[in-house]
Motif scaffolding. Sequence first.
Motif, PDB file in Angstrom:
ATOM      1  N   PHE B  74       0.875  -1.172   0.000  1.00  0.00           N
ATOM      2  CA  PHE B  74       0.000   0.000   0.000  1.00  0.00           C
ATOM      3  C   PHE B  74       0.910   1.220   0.000  1.00  0.00           C
ATOM      4  O   PHE B  74       1.696   1.408   0.927  1.00  0.00           O
ATOM      5  CB  PHE B  74      -0.898  -0.025   1.234  1.00  0.00           C
ATOM      6  CG  PHE B  74      -2.076   0.912   1.176  1.00  0.00           C
ATOM      7  CD1 PHE B  74      -2.640   1.394   2.348  1.00  0.00           C
ATOM      8  CD2 PHE B  74      -2.651   1.289  -0.023  1.00  0.00           C
ATOM      9  CE1 PHE B  74      -3.751   2.232   2.324  1.00  0.00           C
ATOM     10  CE2 PHE B  74      -3.752   2.134  -0.061  1.00  0.00           C
ATOM     11  CZ  PHE B  74      -4.300   2.598   1.121  1.00  0.00           C
ATOM     12  N   LEU B  75       0.848   2.019  -1.058  1.00  0.00           N
ATOM     13  CA  LEU B  75       1.745   3.154  -1.223  1.00  0.00           C
ATOM     14  C   LEU B  75       1.024   4.459  -0.920  1.00  0.00           C
ATOM     15  O   LEU B  75      -0.133   4.656  -1.333  1.00  0.00           O
ATOM     16  CB  LEU B  75       2.279   3.202  -2.647  1.00  0.00           C
ATOM     17  CG  LEU B  75       3.460   2.295  -2.997  1.00  0.00           C
ATOM     18  CD1 LEU B  75       3.103   0.825  -2.859  1.00  0.00           C
ATOM     19  CD2 LEU B  75       3.980   2.581  -4.389  1.00  0.00           C
ATOM     20  N   LEU B  76       1.708   5.339  -0.225  1.00  0.00           N
ATOM     21  CA  LEU B  76       1.183   6.677   0.065  1.00  0.00           C
ATOM     22  C   LEU B  76       2.069   7.703  -0.612  1.00  0.00           C
ATOM     23  O   LEU B  76       3.281   7.717  -0.386  1.00  0.00           O
ATOM     24  CB  LEU B  76       1.164   6.937   1.572  1.00  0.00           C
ATOM     25  CG  LEU B  76       0.704   8.329   2.011  1.00  0.00           C
ATOM     26  CD1 LEU B  76      -0.805   8.494   1.771  1.00  0.00           C
ATOM     27  CD2 LEU B  76       1.022   8.568   3.485  1.00  0.00           C
ATOM     28  N   GLY B  77       1.478   8.548  -1.439  1.00  0.00           N
ATOM     29  CA  GLY B  77       2.247   9.542  -2.165  1.00  0.00           C
ATOM     30  C   GLY B  77       1.924  10.959  -1.742  1.00  0.00           C
ATOM     31  O   GLY B  77       0.769  11.270  -1.435  1.00  0.00           O
ATOM     32  N   LEU B  78       2.954  11.777  -1.699  1.00  0.00           N
ATOM     33  CA  LEU B  78       2.790  13.211  -1.498  1.00  0.00           C
ATOM     34  C   LEU B  78       3.288  13.864  -2.777  1.00  0.00           C
ATOM     35  O   LEU B  78       4.473  13.747  -3.121  1.00  0.00           O
ATOM     36  CB  LEU B  78       3.616  13.724  -0.317  1.00  0.00           C
ATOM     37  CG  LEU B  78       3.126  13.419   1.093  1.00  0.00           C
ATOM     38  CD1 LEU B  78       3.332  11.958   1.448  1.00  0.00           C
ATOM     39  CD2 LEU B  78       3.843  14.320   2.087  1.00  0.00           C
ATOM     40  N   GLU B  79       2.409  14.516  -3.512  1.00  0.00           N
ATOM     41  CA  GLU B  79       2.787  15.083  -4.804  1.00  0.00           C
ATOM     42  C   GLU B  79       3.577  16.371  -4.670  1.00  0.00           C
ATOM     43  O   GLU B  79       4.529  16.619  -5.402  1.00  0.00           O
ATOM     44  CB  GLU B  79       1.540  15.310  -5.651  1.00  0.00           C
ATOM     45  CG  GLU B  79       0.852  14.021  -6.067  1.00  0.00           C
ATOM     46  CD  GLU B  79      -0.390  14.278  -6.892  1.00  0.00           C
ATOM     47  OE1 GLU B  79      -0.860  13.327  -7.543  1.00  0.00           O
ATOM     48  OE2 GLU B  79      -0.880  15.424  -6.879  1.00  0.00           O
ATOM     49  N   SER B  80       3.177  17.199  -3.718  1.00  0.00           N
ATOM     50  CA  SER B  80       3.830  18.484  -3.504  1.00  0.00           C
ATOM     51  C   SER B  80       3.802  18.770  -2.016  1.00  0.00           C
ATOM     52  O   SER B  80       2.828  19.315  -1.493  1.00  0.00           O
ATOM     53  CB  SER B  80       3.111  19.594  -4.285  1.00  0.00           C
ATOM     54  OG  SER B  80       3.747  20.846  -4.062  1.00  0.00           O
ATOM     55  N   ALA B  81       4.863  18.370  -1.331  1.00  0.00           N
ATOM     56  CA  ALA B  81       4.862  18.396   0.130  1.00  0.00           C
ATOM     57  C   ALA B  81       4.733  19.811   0.687  1.00  0.00           C
ATOM     58  O   ALA B  81       5.289  20.771   0.125  1.00  0.00           O
ATOM     59  CB  ALA B  81       6.125  17.744   0.657  1.00  0.00           C
ATOM     60  N   ALA B  82       4.012  19.912   1.797  1.00  0.00           N
ATOM     61  CA  ALA B  82       3.822  21.180   2.505  1.00  0.00           C
ATOM     62  C   ALA B  82       4.231  20.992   3.960  1.00  0.00           C
ATOM     63  O   ALA B  82       4.155  19.879   4.489  1.00  0.00           O
ATOM     64  CB  ALA B  82       2.361  21.613   2.423  1.00  0.00           C
ATOM     65  N   PRO B  83       4.657  22.070   4.626  1.00  0.00           N
ATOM     66  CA  PRO B  83       5.054  21.955   6.037  1.00  0.00           C
ATOM     67  C   PRO B  83       3.960  21.349   6.912  1.00  0.00           C
ATOM     68  O   PRO B  83       4.270  20.670   7.908  1.00  0.00           O
ATOM     69  CB  PRO B  83       5.355  23.405   6.429  1.00  0.00           C
ATOM     70  CG  PRO B  83       5.810  24.034   5.152  1.00  0.00           C
ATOM     71  CD  PRO B  83       4.947  23.415   4.084  1.00  0.00           C
ATOM     72  N   SER B  84       2.681  21.540   6.548  1.00  0.00           N
ATOM     73  CA  SER B  84       1.579  20.973   7.332  1.00  0.00           C
ATOM     74  C   SER B  84       1.550  19.449   7.274  1.00  0.00           C
ATOM     75  O   SER B  84       0.836  18.807   8.053  1.00  0.00           O
ATOM     76  CB  SER B  84       0.240  21.522   6.829  1.00  0.00           C
ATOM     77  OG  SER B  84       0.050  21.159   5.466  1.00  0.00           O
ATOM     78  N   GLN B  85       2.320  18.860   6.358  1.00  0.00           N
ATOM     79  CA  GLN B  85       2.380  17.414   6.258  1.00  0.00           C
ATOM     80  C   GLN B  85       3.521  16.811   7.089  1.00  0.00           C
ATOM     81  O   GLN B  85       3.729  15.598   7.058  1.00  0.00           O
ATOM     82  CB  GLN B  85       2.497  16.992   4.788  1.00  0.00           C
ATOM     83  CG  GLN B  85       1.254  17.342   3.987  1.00  0.00           C
ATOM     84  CD  GLN B  85       1.371  16.997   2.525  1.00  0.00           C
ATOM     85  OE1 GLN B  85       2.298  17.431   1.839  1.00  0.00           O
ATOM     86  NE2 GLN B  85       0.418  16.210   2.032  1.00  0.00           N
ATOM     87  N   THR B  86       4.223  17.655   7.814  1.00  0.00           N
ATOM     88  CA  THR B  86       5.193  17.159   8.784  1.00  0.00           C
ATOM     89  C   THR B  86       4.444  16.365   9.837  1.00  0.00           C
ATOM     90  O   THR B  86       3.526  16.883  10.492  1.00  0.00           O
ATOM     91  CB  THR B  86       5.938  18.327   9.449  1.00  0.00           C
ATOM     92  OG1 THR B  86       6.760  18.971   8.463  1.00  0.00           O
ATOM     93  CG2 THR B  86       6.800  17.843  10.601  1.00  0.00           C
TER      94      THR B  86
END
Lengths: 113, 114
Positions: B74-86
């Motif tokens: 199961f893969l989780l992708g972040l396309e354009s990371a943002a500081p809120s995703q820390t």
Amino acid sequence: SQQGEEDPQALSIQEGENATMNCSYKTSINNLQWYRQNSGRGLVHLILIRSNEREKHSGRLRVTLDTSKKSSSLLITASRAADTASYFCAYGRVSGTASKLTFGTGTRLQVTL
Amino acid sequence: NAGVTQTPKFRVLKTGQSMTLLCAQDMNHEYMYWYRQDPGMGLRLIHYSVGEGTTAKGEVPDGYNVSRLKKQNFLLGLESAAPSQTSVYFCASSLLAGGRDTQYFGPGTRLTVL
């Protein structure tokens, strides 16, 4: 938010004492579970109690469930330093075709020698 | 029997970068989940999967995408990371549906977005 609420947020006791943590929720549930998380690690399942059960035991753990009050408690008897961890309740809901587990905010337990 | 494993354990990204987190389980579980854990917030469900080839949104899906091409991954992708995703990201799996069964968790991935 549908998150469960746990009380207390933090608990500090001495080895050998009992620790009690409480969890409250707001919806109808299928079951309620308790997990432990050691610092920097993943969650480990401790015990699951179904909505038609009132009390369950596993070793030094005792869990109660009161569906009329929408609350549960976890009792750890004769605590040990190794019990130091965060404890999370999680309740299972089944609605239509959706089936989800919702976690509480956790209780940090510190057991000192 | 390794249970649930996650790769990588730690990652630092700059704002706007992309990355993929990998989760693998060897228990032949149908159901898999991605959660994020933030201080004082408990675990919040991002996306989940009820079987190979299926995915569904959880409580906080915005900014993330997932894929389940094989039952065990199961893969989780972040396309354009943002500081809120820390956050710390946890993968989990279960034999039965999420609200009915015990979930087994991986060790987590600590992600920092600068």
